[in-house]
Enzyme design. Structure first.
Site, short mmCIF file in Angstrom:
data_model
loop_
_atom_site.label_atom_id
_atom_site.label_comp_id
_atom_site.label_asym_id
_atom_site.label_seq_id
_atom_site.Cartn_x
_atom_site.Cartn_y
_atom_site.Cartn_z
N ARG A 370 -19.67 -8.71 4.95
CA ARG A 370 -19.63 -7.25 4.89
C ARG A 370 -18.66 -6.63 5.88
NH1 ARG A 370 -26.04 -5.81 3.82
NH2 ARG A 370 -26.13 -6.76 1.76
N LYS A 392 -5.00 -0.57 2.08
CA LYS A 392 -5.30 -0.90 0.69
C LYS A 392 -5.29 -2.41 0.52
CE LYS A 392 -3.84 3.20 -1.89
NZ LYS A 392 -2.96 3.70 -2.96
N GLU A 452 11.06 0.41 -1.86
CA GLU A 452 9.96 1.16 -1.25
C GLU A 452 10.48 2.14 -0.20
OE1 GLU A 452 6.89 1.44 -1.99
OE2 GLU A 452 6.30 -0.31 -3.17
N LYS A 494 4.80 6.68 6.41
CA LYS A 494 3.53 6.30 5.79
C LYS A 494 2.36 6.55 6.73
CE LYS A 494 1.25 2.95 2.88
NZ LYS A 494 1.33 1.69 2.12
N GLU A 504 -7.13 8.32 -0.09
CA GLU A 504 -6.53 8.89 -1.29
C GLU A 504 -7.55 9.78 -2.02
OE1 GLU A 504 -4.31 6.97 -5.10
OE2 GLU A 504 -3.75 6.11 -3.16
N ARG A 511 -2.22 11.22 -0.16
CA ARG A 511 -1.76 9.83 -0.16
C ARG A 511 -1.32 9.37 -1.55
NH1 ARG A 511 -4.58 4.53 2.68
NH2 ARG A 511 -3.08 3.03 1.85
N ASN A 515 2.35 6.78 -4.59
CA ASN A 515 2.38 6.03 -5.85
C ASN A 515 3.56 6.41 -6.72
OD1 ASN A 515 -0.10 4.55 -5.46
ND2 ASN A 515 -1.20 6.47 -5.80
N HIS A 518 4.78 4.06 -9.40
CA HIS A 518 3.83 2.95 -9.53
C HIS A 518 3.07 2.96 -10.86
CE1 HIS A 518 4.80 2.30 -5.39
NE2 HIS A 518 3.90 1.35 -5.25
N HIS A 522 3.45 -0.57 -12.24
CA HIS A 522 2.30 -1.46 -12.39
C HIS A 522 2.12 -1.89 -13.84
CE1 HIS A 522 0.11 -0.21 -8.41
NE2 HIS A 522 1.17 -0.96 -8.22
N HIS A 536 7.36 -6.74 -7.39
CA HIS A 536 6.77 -5.40 -7.29
C HIS A 536 7.84 -4.36 -6.96
CE1 HIS A 536 3.99 -2.18 -6.41
NE2 HIS A 536 4.48 -2.08 -5.19
#
Length: 667
Positions: A370, A392, A452, A494, A504, A511, A515, A518, A522, A536
């Site tokens: 956890r 993330k 990026e 960032k 986000e 935030r 993307n 993306h 993606h 990517h």
């Protein structure tokens, strides 16, 4: 008389005129009164009797040297010798405070308390930093004040040096002057020093250099400092400030973390990483390629590391390189190995690698027991400028170790595949971006990371975009200074975005702006099965251009901005359209518009059944939108060469009104 009275009024009891300050004595501006004693008088003579070591060739000291560390470590003694060696003034902050206050530090503590003393100490240090080049020896607790750390770092040409010594050495040195040490006056000195060392080590470790001092002579100590300065390369420190979490106290270090960028940081791993460990066990997770390039350097940097909990034990887990390893199968395999190492909740995971290693290790840290602490050490440009920052983590769904594409259902829909669909927000405790490791990257990987950087510029940083246009080609040739500057700029951007919207959760923009490109990117990655044919960053490069082209088609952005972006990326031989993609299959199959739409509908950014995009009003001004209709998107994809679904013919729809402009350039 109070050692901290307000500044004296002017003649005849009148205060100075508005806008003017009492310039007769700098000490008065700190709230201290003048005593007539000169700083360090009598002590400099003693230091002058100690023979100086020979100066090391090639060592050019920084403008200001600030010595920090626990009491008894030798900041004053070594500082005087350094000042003589480099012909700089020496200032002992505690002596300066006593001179200005007219009483000892112990008396200030006794009369007014530590908090009052620290506030005055900060004012004195701030003034002394403005006085010009010097060697500054601070009190043991000065560096603990975040405002003091900030003002020291903000002073140009400053190098902070943490003088570190074993506790038994420190105890032997301070016991005979215990009465002069307010923090040792009452409790057991050994226990007090131990607690101070544990509490202050993570903050001392933020110094630019760490020098281990023991029972060697002062001349040898100065030589050690010279050697450290000879190899010194300044690092940049950025802080990601997060909202307080349940159980956090306001301002606690756990509510933020640092991004360290610079060259040669792996060699300094012991000093930079160990203070952030929660226990005496760390597990490095890396891939086979990175292990062959950088693992030994990291292990050497951590050799013989001691933590407050004992000698550091290190284990290593490896995985195959590439996006095809970012799966539930690899996650399950690595988790089994991790649990077999006898970890507990103080074990720290260290991600050494690119975005795949960082995302997978972070997800392991988020879910093992956890929650375990983890540290990011990104080794690709893409990971350093983007994926390592922000917390993330996750794995892809619908691919496996063999890199197979997601299965297709009978109706032609893709069965459940997608990028990062299983994951969690889990922030690292530290990001260590060693820019020297970027020298080992192939040019294709550099270009993927560069996409990026351009993405960040296109979102909200026009100055960065102009910088990219000036320096992009030299950066991709591997120029170290430009790579370091790009990492610093991108991380700073960032960090600001993540600090404002960590999870986000903003209803618009926030935030989610990160993307940009993306949603398209993606979908392309998923269609290629995450098998390495499409990186990517390459998908983001194409997706970013498609997002801007959609914005132009909708009348939201000027066509000249699209042309500017395309020209820049093409000048660097980067992909900008679907025509730049590698073959989809052995028979030259084309992308299907319906399949790409299915990937987009399953994208984690979709809300309330609607597709979510980041669009642009112009380069440097992005915004989020859920108003792009699926039909218009389908027609756009078909116009770019995607195959329409059998029985469905794309038809022209009226474009929503927007800013008038010329047609979008043909890509």
């Amino acid at each position: 008389m109070s050692p901290h009275p307000p500044p004296r009024p002017g003649r005849a009891g009148r205060p100075p005129a508005p806008g003017r300050s009492d310039k007769r004595d700098p000490a008065r501006r700190d709230g201290y009164r003048k005593t007539g004693r000169k700083p360090g008088k009598g002590q400099l003579k003693t230091a002058g009797t100690t023979p100086l070591p020979d100066p090391l060739p090639g060592v050019r000291p920084p403008r200001i040297l600030v010595l920090v560390g626990l009491m008894g470590v030798g900041k004053t003694t070594l500082g005087r010798l350094l000042a003589r060696l480099y012909n700089l003034p020496f200032i002992d902050v505690d002596a300066e405070i006593e001179r200005a206050a007219g009483c000892t530090v112990a008396e200030i503590f006794s009369r007014h308390g530590e908090a009052h003393f620290r506030a005055g100490e900060h004012r004195v240090i701030r003034r002394l930093l403005r006085s010009g080049p010097c060697v500054l020896a601070t009190g043991g607790g000065a560096w603990m004040n975040p405002r003091t750390r900030q003002v020291i770092r903000a002073t140009p040409g400053t190098c902070t040096i943490w003088l570190r010594a074993p506790l038994e050495v420190l105890l032997r040195r301070v016991l005979h002057k215990r009465a002069e040490r307010p923090l040792l006056a009452e409790a057991d000195p050994a226990e007090t020093l131990k607690k101070l060392a544990a509490a202050r080590a993570p903050f001392y470790a933020e110094a630019d250099l760490t020098i281990d001092c023991g029972d060697e002579s002062v001349e040898q100590g100065v030589t050690l400092i010279q050697q450290g300065l000879k190899n010194f390369a300044p690092l940049e420190r950025l802080t990601v400030r997060l909202g307080d979490k349940p159980g956090d106290k306001p301002g606690e270090k756990e509510s933020s973390y640092d991004i360290l960028t610079g060259s040669g940081l792996l060699e300094r791993a012991r000093d930079l990483l160990v203070p952030h460990l929660k226990g005496a066990h760390a597990v490095i997770v890396t891939d086979e390629t990175v292990a062959g390039l950088h693992l030994d350097t990291l292990l050497d940097g951590l050799k013989d590391a001691e933590t407050p909990f004992g000698k550091l034990r290190i284990d290593v887990l490896t995985l195959p390189p590439g996006e095809s390893s970012k799966t539930l199968a690899q996650y399950s395999r690595l988790m089994g190995q991790l649990l077999g190492l006898g970890i507990d909740r103080s074990t720290t995971l260290i991600a050494l690698g690119g975005g795949v290693v960082g995302d997978l290790t972070g997800f392991m840290a988020a879910t093992a027991m956890r929650g375990l602490p983890f540290i990011q050490i990104p080794t690709t440009l893409l990971a350093q400028v983007d994926s390592s920052v922000g917390g993330k983590t996750g794995v892809n769904l619908g691919s496996n170790e063999a890199g197979e594409a997601p299965e297709e259902a009978e109706d032609g829909r893709v069965a459940g595949g997608g990028k990062n669909l299983i994951g969690a927000f889990w922030q690292p405790v530290l990001v260590l971006a060693d820019t020297s490791v970027l020298a080992t990257l192939p040019k294709r990987q550099l270009k993927a990371g560069y996409a990026e950087i351009v993405k960040s510029a296109a979102i909200a940083d026009p100055d960065l975009l102009a910088w990219c246009e000036r320096h992009g080609r030299a950066l991709l040739e591997g120029t170290p200074a430009l790579l370091a500057e790009a990492v610093r700029r991108s991380c700073a951007f960032k960090a600001r975005v993540v600090s404002a919207d960590e999870r986000e959760s903003a209803s618009a923009d926030g935030r989610a702006l990160l993307n940009l490109g993306h949603t398209f990117g993606h979908a392309l990655e998923a269609e290629y099965g995450f098998d390495g044919r499409l990186l990517h960053g390459e998908a983001v490069s194409i997706g970013m251009v498609m997002a801007l082209e959609m914005s132009v088609r909708l009348g939201l952005a000027p066509p000249q901005d699209l042309q500017r972006l395309v020209d820049h990326l093409r000048s660097l031989e980067m992909p900008v359209s679907l025509h730049d993609l590698p073959p989809l299959g052995e028979r030259g199959e084309r992308l299907e518009a319906e399949k790409l739409l299915e990937h987009m509908r399953r994208d984690k950014k979709a809300r309330h059944g609607r597709l979510s995009f980041v669009l642009l009003r112009r380069l440097g001004e992005a915004f989020t939108s859920s108003e792009v209709e699926a039909g218009a998107l389908y027609e756009y994809l078909c116009s770019k060469g995607c195959v329409p679904r059998e029985g469905r013919t794309p038809r022209q729809r009226p474009v929503k009104p927007g800013k008038p402009g010329k047609p979008a350039p043909e890509l």
